[in-house]
Scaffold this motif. Structure first.
Motif, PDB file in Angstrom:
ATOM      1  N   ALA A 115      72.189  34.059  63.255  1.00  0.00           N
ATOM      2  CA  ALA A 115      71.163  34.115  63.890  1.00  0.00           C
ATOM      3  C   ALA A 115      70.496  35.535  64.562  1.00  0.00           C
ATOM      4  O   ALA A 115      69.379  36.041  64.766  1.00  0.00           O
ATOM      5  CB  ALA A 115      71.280  33.099  65.229  1.00  0.00           C
ATOM      6  N   SER A 116      71.795  36.466  65.172  1.00  0.00           N
ATOM      7  CA  SER A 116      71.433  37.556  65.486  1.00  0.00           C
ATOM      8  C   SER A 116      70.757  38.440  64.440  1.00  0.00           C
ATOM      9  O   SER A 116      70.314  39.247  64.597  1.00  0.00           O
ATOM     10  CB  SER A 116      72.633  38.281  65.920  1.00  0.00           C
ATOM     11  OG  SER A 116      73.708  38.559  64.915  1.00  0.00           O
ATOM     12  N   LYS A 153      67.377  37.475  64.022  1.00  0.00           N
ATOM     13  CA  LYS A 153      66.606  37.852  64.990  1.00  0.00           C
ATOM     14  C   LYS A 153      66.093  39.285  65.206  1.00  0.00           C
ATOM     15  O   LYS A 153      65.072  39.760  65.188  1.00  0.00           O
ATOM     16  CB  LYS A 153      67.310  37.607  66.228  1.00  0.00           C
ATOM     17  CG  LYS A 153      66.500  38.020  67.877  1.00  0.00           C
ATOM     18  CD  LYS A 153      67.086  37.389  68.794  1.00  0.00           C
ATOM     19  CE  LYS A 153      66.162  38.001  70.139  1.00  0.00           C
ATOM     20  NZ  LYS A 153      65.132  38.206  70.096  1.00  0.00           N
ATOM     21  N   ARG A 154      66.927  40.227  64.517  1.00  0.00           N
ATOM     22  CA  ARG A 154      66.610  41.501  64.079  1.00  0.00           C
ATOM     23  C   ARG A 154      65.350  41.688  63.401  1.00  0.00           C
ATOM     24  O   ARG A 154      64.355  42.405  63.541  1.00  0.00           O
ATOM     25  CB  ARG A 154      67.649  42.367  63.695  1.00  0.00           C
ATOM     26  CG  ARG A 154      68.852  42.571  64.797  1.00  0.00           C
ATOM     27  CD  ARG A 154      69.964  43.279  64.258  1.00  0.00           C
ATOM     28  NE  ARG A 154      69.659  44.551  63.847  1.00  0.00           N
ATOM     29  CZ  ARG A 154      70.533  45.418  62.598  1.00  0.00           C
ATOM     30  NH1 ARG A 154      71.621  44.850  62.479  1.00  0.00           N
ATOM     31  NH2 ARG A 154      70.351  46.314  62.380  1.00  0.00           N
ATOM     32  N   THR A 195      63.164  39.194  62.808  1.00  0.00           N
ATOM     33  CA  THR A 195      61.706  38.627  63.380  1.00  0.00           C
ATOM     34  C   THR A 195      61.230  39.451  64.402  1.00  0.00           C
ATOM     35  O   THR A 195      60.139  39.563  64.747  1.00  0.00           O
ATOM     36  CB  THR A 195      61.951  37.065  63.672  1.00  0.00           C
ATOM     37  OG1 THR A 195      63.179  37.130  64.660  1.00  0.00           O
ATOM     38  CG2 THR A 195      62.224  36.201  62.591  1.00  0.00           C
ATOM     39  N   ASP A 196      62.150  39.902  65.069  1.00  0.00           N
ATOM     40  CA  ASP A 196      61.806  41.032  66.193  1.00  0.00           C
ATOM     41  C   ASP A 196      60.979  42.149  65.374  1.00  0.00           C
ATOM     42  O   ASP A 196      60.079  42.685  66.148  1.00  0.00           O
ATOM     43  CB  ASP A 196      62.910  41.591  66.886  1.00  0.00           C
ATOM     44  CG  ASP A 196      63.164  40.670  68.197  1.00  0.00           C
ATOM     45  OD1 ASP A 196      62.861  39.492  68.317  1.00  0.00           O
ATOM     46  OD2 ASP A 196      64.320  40.991  68.620  1.00  0.00           O
ATOM     47  N   GLU A 198      58.537  42.234  68.580  1.00  0.00           N
ATOM     48  CA  GLU A 198      59.175  41.660  69.867  1.00  0.00           C
ATOM     49  C   GLU A 198      60.461  42.382  70.059  1.00  0.00           C
ATOM     50  O   GLU A 198      60.886  43.211  69.234  1.00  0.00           O
ATOM     51  CB  GLU A 198      59.293  40.081  69.339  1.00  0.00           C
ATOM     52  CG  GLU A 198      58.134  39.617  69.061  1.00  0.00           C
ATOM     53  CD  GLU A 198      58.334  38.144  68.940  1.00  0.00           C
ATOM     54  OE1 GLU A 198      57.187  37.115  68.871  1.00  0.00           O
ATOM     55  OE2 GLU A 198      59.346  37.669  68.184  1.00  0.00           O
ATOM     56  N   GLY A 199      61.125  41.903  71.110  1.00  0.00           N
ATOM     57  CA  GLY A 199      62.359  42.644  71.386  1.00  0.00           C
ATOM     58  C   GLY A 199      62.303  43.955  71.642  1.00  0.00           C
ATOM     59  O   GLY A 199      61.417  44.603  72.194  1.00  0.00           O
TER      60      GLY A 199
END
Length: 89
Positions: free
Chosen positions: A71-72, A75-76, A78-79, A84-85
């Motif tokens: 997931a992490s 997330k990188r 998708t960010d 995002e992020g």
């Protein structure tokens, strides 16, 4: 495809032909990378649909940690893709 003769073809036509070939090469590379990403996404979806090959009685904190890691990493991505992020615009 006919190549232009650099001796008899005006310079602006040579530049235009080079730009056209470069754009075509970029498009082909883009399509290839997109296909590569689509294949990875399909494999990940299939693995997720199979509960990451983990039966309910096999679930433990190690598997939770593995999914947290996956997931992490996602997330990188998708960010970055959505601004995002840390990639917020």
């Amino acid at each position: 495809m006919t190549r232009l003769n650099p001796i008899t073809t005006p310079r602006h036509e040579l530049r235009a032909e080079k730009a056209r070939r470069n754009k075509e090469a970029a498009l082909n590379a883009f399509i290839g990378k997109k296909a590569e990403i689509d294949e990875m996404l399909a494999r990940l979806q299939a693995l997720s649909d199979d509960h990451f090959s983990c039966a309910p009685d096999e679930v433990g904190w190690a598997m939770v940690g593995t999914l947290e890691h996956y997931a992490s990493l996602l997330k990188r991505i998708t960010d970055s893709a959505f601004g995002e992020g840390e990639h917020a615009r």
